[in-house]
Each structure stands twice: as C-alpha cells, then as structure tokens.
Design an enzyme around this catalytic site. Structure first.
Site, PDB file in Angstrom:
ATOM      1  N   ASP A   1       0.826  -1.217   0.000  1.00  0.00           N
ATOM      2  CA  ASP A   1       0.000   0.000   0.000  1.00  0.00           C
ATOM      3  C   ASP A   1       0.856   1.262   0.000  1.00  0.00           C
ATOM      4  O   ASP A   1       1.970   1.277   0.526  1.00  0.00           O
ATOM      5  CB  ASP A   1      -0.925  -0.022   1.230  1.00  0.00           C
TER       6      ASP A   1
ATOM      7  N   ASN B   1     -11.132  -2.076  -5.142  1.00  0.00           N
ATOM      8  CA  ASN B   1     -10.377  -1.071  -5.895  1.00  0.00           C
ATOM      9  C   ASN B   1     -11.068  -0.646  -7.203  1.00  0.00           C
ATOM     10  O   ASN B   1     -10.677   0.345  -7.822  1.00  0.00           O
ATOM     11  CB  ASN B   1      -8.949  -1.560  -6.188  1.00  0.00           C
TER      12      ASN B   1
HETATM   13  C1  IPE Z   1      -5.311  -2.541  -0.057  1.00  0.00           C
HETATM   14  O1  IPE Z   1      -5.050  -1.207  -0.163  1.00  0.00           O
HETATM   15  C2  IPE Z   1      -5.336  -3.172  -1.431  1.00  0.00           C
HETATM   16  C3  IPE Z   1      -4.054  -3.297  -2.091  1.00  0.00           C
HETATM   17  C4  IPE Z   1      -2.908  -2.984  -1.585  1.00  0.00           C
HETATM   18  C5  IPE Z   1      -4.102  -3.869  -3.424  1.00  0.00           C
HETATM   19  P1  IPE Z   1      -6.215  -0.118  -0.292  1.00  0.00           P
HETATM   20  O2  IPE Z   1      -5.537   1.182  -0.520  1.00  0.00           O
HETATM   21  O3  IPE Z   1      -7.198  -0.532  -1.317  1.00  0.00           O
HETATM   22  O4  IPE Z   1      -6.889  -0.199   1.132  1.00  0.00           O
HETATM   23  P2  IPE Z   1      -7.682   0.903   1.937  1.00  0.00           P
HETATM   24  O5  IPE Z   1      -8.709   1.490   1.006  1.00  0.00           O
HETATM   25  O6  IPE Z   1      -6.699   1.929   2.356  1.00  0.00           O
HETATM   26  O7  IPE Z   1      -8.267   0.177   3.104  1.00  0.00           O
HETATM   27  C1  IPE Z   2      -1.709   0.281  -3.336  1.00  0.00           C
HETATM   28  O1  IPE Z   2      -1.456   1.634  -3.351  1.00  0.00           O
HETATM   29  C2  IPE Z   2      -1.973  -0.265  -4.731  1.00  0.00           C
HETATM   30  C3  IPE Z   2      -3.398  -0.527  -5.025  1.00  0.00           C
HETATM   31  C4  IPE Z   2      -4.369  -0.495  -4.161  1.00  0.00           C
HETATM   32  C5  IPE Z   2      -3.715  -0.856  -6.398  1.00  0.00           C
HETATM   33  P1  IPE Z   2      -2.627   2.714  -3.351  1.00  0.00           P
HETATM   34  O2  IPE Z   2      -3.034   2.989  -4.758  1.00  0.00           O
HETATM   35  O3  IPE Z   2      -3.727   2.259  -2.463  1.00  0.00           O
HETATM   36  O4  IPE Z   2      -1.916   3.975  -2.757  1.00  0.00           O
HETATM   37  P2  IPE Z   2      -2.446   4.917  -1.593  1.00  0.00           P
HETATM   38  O5  IPE Z   2      -2.760   4.023  -0.429  1.00  0.00           O
HETATM   39  O6  IPE Z   2      -3.654   5.606  -2.109  1.00  0.00           O
HETATM   40  O7  IPE Z   2      -1.317   5.827  -1.323  1.00  0.00           O
HETATM   41 MG    MG Z   3      -4.064   2.448  -0.478  1.00  0.00          MG
END
Ligand code: IPE
Ligand code: IPE
Ligand code: MG
Length: 262
Positions: free
Chosen positions: A38, A86
């Site tokens: 993340d 997502n």
């Molecule tokens: C979890 O991260 C999913 C992945 C790393 C693919 P998210 O960014 O989707 O999670 P939340 O929304 O912060 O809980």
């Molecule tokens: C994790 O990084 C990757 C996916 C969920 C695809 P994020 O895209 O959630 O990045 P942040 O958490 O918004 O910084």
């Molecule tokens: Mg994230």
C-alpha cells in the site's frame, strides 16, 4: 532455492558477509509471507506526480522483494495487487493498473523463468478483462514446473467474497447430496478457498502506515504475525523485508496455547 542463481558482482555473497542475511536465523524463516503493498498513490503525490506513477514504481519494487525473499528461503509470497474494492477508483486509474498488470506479466516472465519463480493468482476472474486473464493463465502455465519461490498475486481479490464463494460451493455440494453438513470442517472449508493447498501466511506485512487488513486473506491470517511500516510501497526494500523477518523471529507464536518454556 535461487540463491546461487542471482548472485552478481554487486550482490554480496554470504561468504563475504552479506548484510542482507546477517543476523537472520535461516532455520526460522517464515514459509509464507503475505504483503499488503500500500501507498503507491501517496508516494507519487508526495513528489507532485500522478498516482499512476506510483503504481509503476510499485511494480518495480516487487521484483526486488521476490528475489530477496527467495534468497533467504521464503517459499510463498502472496502479494495484494488489486482488491475487489479497488474498482471504486476512477476508471483511468483502474485501466492503468490493468495495463500495468499485463505489462508486468509479460516483461517479468523471462526474469521469473530465469529465477525459477512459480506464479499463481488468487481472486475472482469475474470482471477482469479477457486480455488480463489470458496473461495470467499464460504466466501460470509457463512457470508451473519452476522450482523456486511461489509468487501468489492477489488480483481482484476480496477476503469476504472468497469466503462467500467457498460457502456457496459447499452448499451446492450439500444440496447435491455429496457432502453432509456434519462433514463440513475447517479442512473442507479451506479446500474451497482460492488458497487451497497452501499453508496459511506466517507473516503479514503492510506498508503505507495504515493499521488495517483491507479485506485481505481474512480466513488465512487467523494466526499470522503482523508487521507494518509507514514506508510507502515503492520505497519498500529488501532491507525492510529483512527487518520484518527479524521482528517475526523474535515473536512467540502460541496459537492460543502456552509458550514452549511454560
Ligand atoms: C489494499 O489497499 C489493497 C491493495 C494494496 C491492493 P487499499 O488502498 O485498497 O486499502 P484501503 O482502502 O486503504 O483500506
Ligand atoms: C496500493 O497503493 C496499490 C493498489 C491499491 C492498487 P494505493 O493505490 O492504495 O496507494 P495509496 O494508499 O492511495 O497511497
Ligand atoms: Mg491504499
């Protein structure tokens, strides 16, 4: 083990004092490590760049971790790449991630063959573009006989959806008279999860600073040891992975029982 395969001149070997292995108890390496990768978007934003820039950097970071995890003897690495939730993101970001996945599965394949990485995916196929599914299937087929680390990528994965699907499959068997409700056990249930055949994660790593599981491996992490870091995923390094493993090695895993000394 790929350890010898990817030693290069710049890779210090254990014989020369490999700081990336120093201090690790190689007899107590977590067999299965799961990672919530993340922070890609925040990493990019902090540099005034679009979120997609962070996703590209995140893909590159994974390669280093796969190699390092394999070199210390981790057998399974499960990486959360895209969750069922997502899809809520802007379509431009989702499209970019899908394209990146395809690119990753194309570009990385030669490298994975070289290092004997075996690939597998968890998640639901429903909703994924046909072209992505094709790449995923090809990656599994082409790496199925490899003998190194298993890289298990969670794409279109949601822990709740996984459990619901398992319940649905089991209910169908019961309705068809192939299984009685009394025969439904933990083992039977696990046989209907995407992770069937795999041991549960020993260590769960989350980057990006949030202290939640975000619908990842809800069933499987029942007794996983957790380790988090505020570092955003694109900046995650083998050194940090090593710190997570060192922390894991200090834990007393009791599984509800008592410590071995008592
Ligand atoms: C979890 O991260 C999913 C992945 C790393 C693919 P998210 O960014 O989707 O999670 P939340 O929304 O912060 O809980
Ligand atoms: C994790 O990084 C990757 C996916 C969920 C695809 P994020 O895209 O959630 O990045 P942040 O958490 O918004 O910084
Ligand atoms: Mg994230």
């Amino acid at each position: 083990m790929l350890t010898n395969l990817f030693k290069t001149k710049t890779d210090p070997s254990p014989a020369n004092g490999n700081s990336l292995q120093d201090g690790l108890d190689l007899t107590n390496i977590p067999c299965h490590v799961a990672m919530i990768m993340d922070g890609n978007g925040r990493w990019a934003r902090a540099q005034g760049k679009p979120r997609t820039f962070g996703h590209s950097a995140g893909a590159r970071a994974l390669r280093r971790i796969v190699k390092y995890a394999d070199s210390i003897g981790v057998k399974i690495l499960t990486a959360y790449a895209f969750s069922t939730e997502n899809w809520k993101r802007p379509v431009t970001e989702v499209d970019f991630i899908m394209k990146l996945l395809m690119e990753y599965l194309t570009k990385e394949l030669d490298e994975f063959q070289k290092y004997q990485v075996r690939m597998r995916f968890i998640g639901t196929r429903d909703g994924l573009p046909e072209a992505v599914l094709k790449k995923m299937d090809a990656a599994v087929m082409q790496t199925k006989d490899n003998t190194g680390i298993l890289l298990n990528i969670a794409i279109n994965y949601g822990g709740q959806a996984e459990i619901v699907q398992a319940a649905r499959e089991i209910a169908r068997l019961a309705v068809d008279g192939e299984l009685s409700p009394d025969q439904i056990s933990k083992e039977v249930f696990e046989d209907h999860l995407y992770t069937r055949g795999l041991p549960a994660p020993d260590l769960l790593i989350r980057t990006g600073g949030d202290l939640r599981v975000s619908n990842f491996l809800l069933w499987q992490i029942a007794y996983a040891e957790m380790w988090t870091t505020p570092v955003f995923w694109p900046d995650f390094t083998p050194e940090l992975f090593k710190q997570a493993v060192l922390s894991y090695q200090k834990r007393d895993r009791r599984f509800g029982g008592l410590t071995k000394k008592e």
